[in-house]
Write a protein that holds these residues in place. Sequence first.
Motif, PDB file in Angstrom:
ATOM      1  N   GLU A 260     -27.583  68.296 140.299  1.00  0.00           N
ATOM      2  CA  GLU A 260     -29.006  67.962 140.321  1.00  0.00           C
ATOM      3  C   GLU A 260     -29.381  67.212 141.595  1.00  0.00           C
ATOM      4  N   GLU A 261     -28.495  66.337 142.051  1.00  0.00           N
ATOM      5  CA  GLU A 261     -28.759  65.577 143.279  1.00  0.00           C
ATOM      6  C   GLU A 261     -28.955  66.496 144.469  1.00  0.00           C
ATOM      7  N   TYR A 262     -28.196  67.596 144.514  1.00  0.00           N
ATOM      8  CA  TYR A 262     -28.265  68.510 145.655  1.00  0.00           C
ATOM      9  C   TYR A 262     -29.014  69.802 145.321  1.00  0.00           C
ATOM     10  N   GLU A 263     -29.739  69.795 144.216  1.00  0.00           N
ATOM     11  CA  GLU A 263     -30.604  70.906 143.820  1.00  0.00           C
ATOM     12  C   GLU A 263     -29.855  72.236 143.784  1.00  0.00           C
ATOM     13  N   CYS A 264     -28.685  72.187 143.186  1.00  0.00           N
ATOM     14  CA  CYS A 264     -27.854  73.378 143.023  1.00  0.00           C
ATOM     15  C   CYS A 264     -27.779  73.709 141.536  1.00  0.00           C
ATOM     16  N   SER A 265     -28.308  74.841 141.145  1.00  0.00           N
ATOM     17  CA  SER A 265     -28.380  75.218 139.728  1.00  0.00           C
ATOM     18  C   SER A 265     -27.024  75.698 139.221  1.00  0.00           C
ATOM     19  N   LEU A 266     -26.606  75.174 138.068  1.00  0.00           N
ATOM     20  CA  LEU A 266     -25.436  75.724 137.395  1.00  0.00           C
ATOM     21  C   LEU A 266     -25.910  76.890 136.537  1.00  0.00           C
ATOM     22  N   VAL A 267     -25.429  78.108 136.843  1.00  0.00           N
ATOM     23  CA  VAL A 267     -25.994  79.309 136.221  1.00  0.00           C
ATOM     24  C   VAL A 267     -25.008  80.048 135.315  1.00  0.00           C
ATOM     25  N   GLY A 268     -23.763  79.580 135.232  1.00  0.00           N
ATOM     26  CA  GLY A 268     -22.806  80.266 134.372  1.00  0.00           C
ATOM     27  C   GLY A 268     -21.391  79.832 134.661  1.00  0.00           C
ATOM     28  N   GLY A 269     -20.446  80.633 134.174  1.00  0.00           N
ATOM     29  CA  GLY A 269     -19.033  80.348 134.346  1.00  0.00           C
ATOM     30  C   GLY A 269     -18.231  80.954 133.207  1.00  0.00           C
TER      31      GLY A 269
END
Length: 306
Positions: A113-122
């Motif tokens: 969230e701090e670096y505006e990177c979305s977790l989209v799966g795994g």
Amino acid sequence: MSKGEIALVEWLRARFPADPARVPIGIGDDAAAVRLDSPLVAITTDMLLDGVHFDTERHGYELIGRKVMACSLSDCAAMACNPRAATVSVALPRTMAIEDVRELYEGIARIAEEYECSLVGGDTTSWAGRLAIDVAMLAEPMAPCGPVRRSTAVLGDTIFVSGPLGGSLAGRHLTFTPRIALARALAVDPALHAMMDISDGLSLDLFRLCRASGCAAELYADQLAKAISDDARAQAEQDGRSPLDHALSDGEDFELLVVGGQDLRKFKLLPVGAIRPCKPGADLMVISQPDGRREPLAPRGYEHLT
């Protein structure tokens, strides 16, 4: 563990809600879908292992989660790319409590969230072994010229590092700041020619840059002394190795190795040497002492297959 896995995925979907504008398909389907602005997308991946990159007997799960994302963010910074989306795959020990799994993902969430990177799966699996985590990250170039590579150093360039080196295992390897903000500033400066992050030790990573760029490197002992961290000096007092040896070969610094013109000094980087021509039979890297002596520098650091 099927019921546990179903419950975990539902929790992950709630904890990492998809922004439909950028992530029309997020966690829960067989694949994610993301919208990016650039026609060129950089991809990086890092696998971290318990007992190698962290120790679950000594380190908290939130810090471990933070580190696994931070390593990939550092790769993005190294190539001057903005992180956009990531997948996280885990091999969980069968004995790992669901509360610890959630703590791990909280560490991932906060830095994402701090670096505006979305977790989209795994992917989530369990086994009898130790914790293993793999992160794959998509990123977009920060500048129109595209990603900055390690293969484009120019003869006469100054070699800089973005911060003090060595002694990271005292704790900094878990809490380092990915140099995304610095990379954004450097990316648009024409004096920047090549860059990579220092993950395996300055001497080993500089060797890789020299090989990729077809050049040699001369480091200056007096400048290197100013780039040695307090942690490296403290560790040297305990193990008998020199502070410089720690700075050159400990690894896990996650600072940037920056190569370019003298104008880059305005970014408060630490100069440590210069790019030189590669000559047959000559050492690829040397350290120059103030009295004029030149000592060969071997590439030493962390290598997995040795």
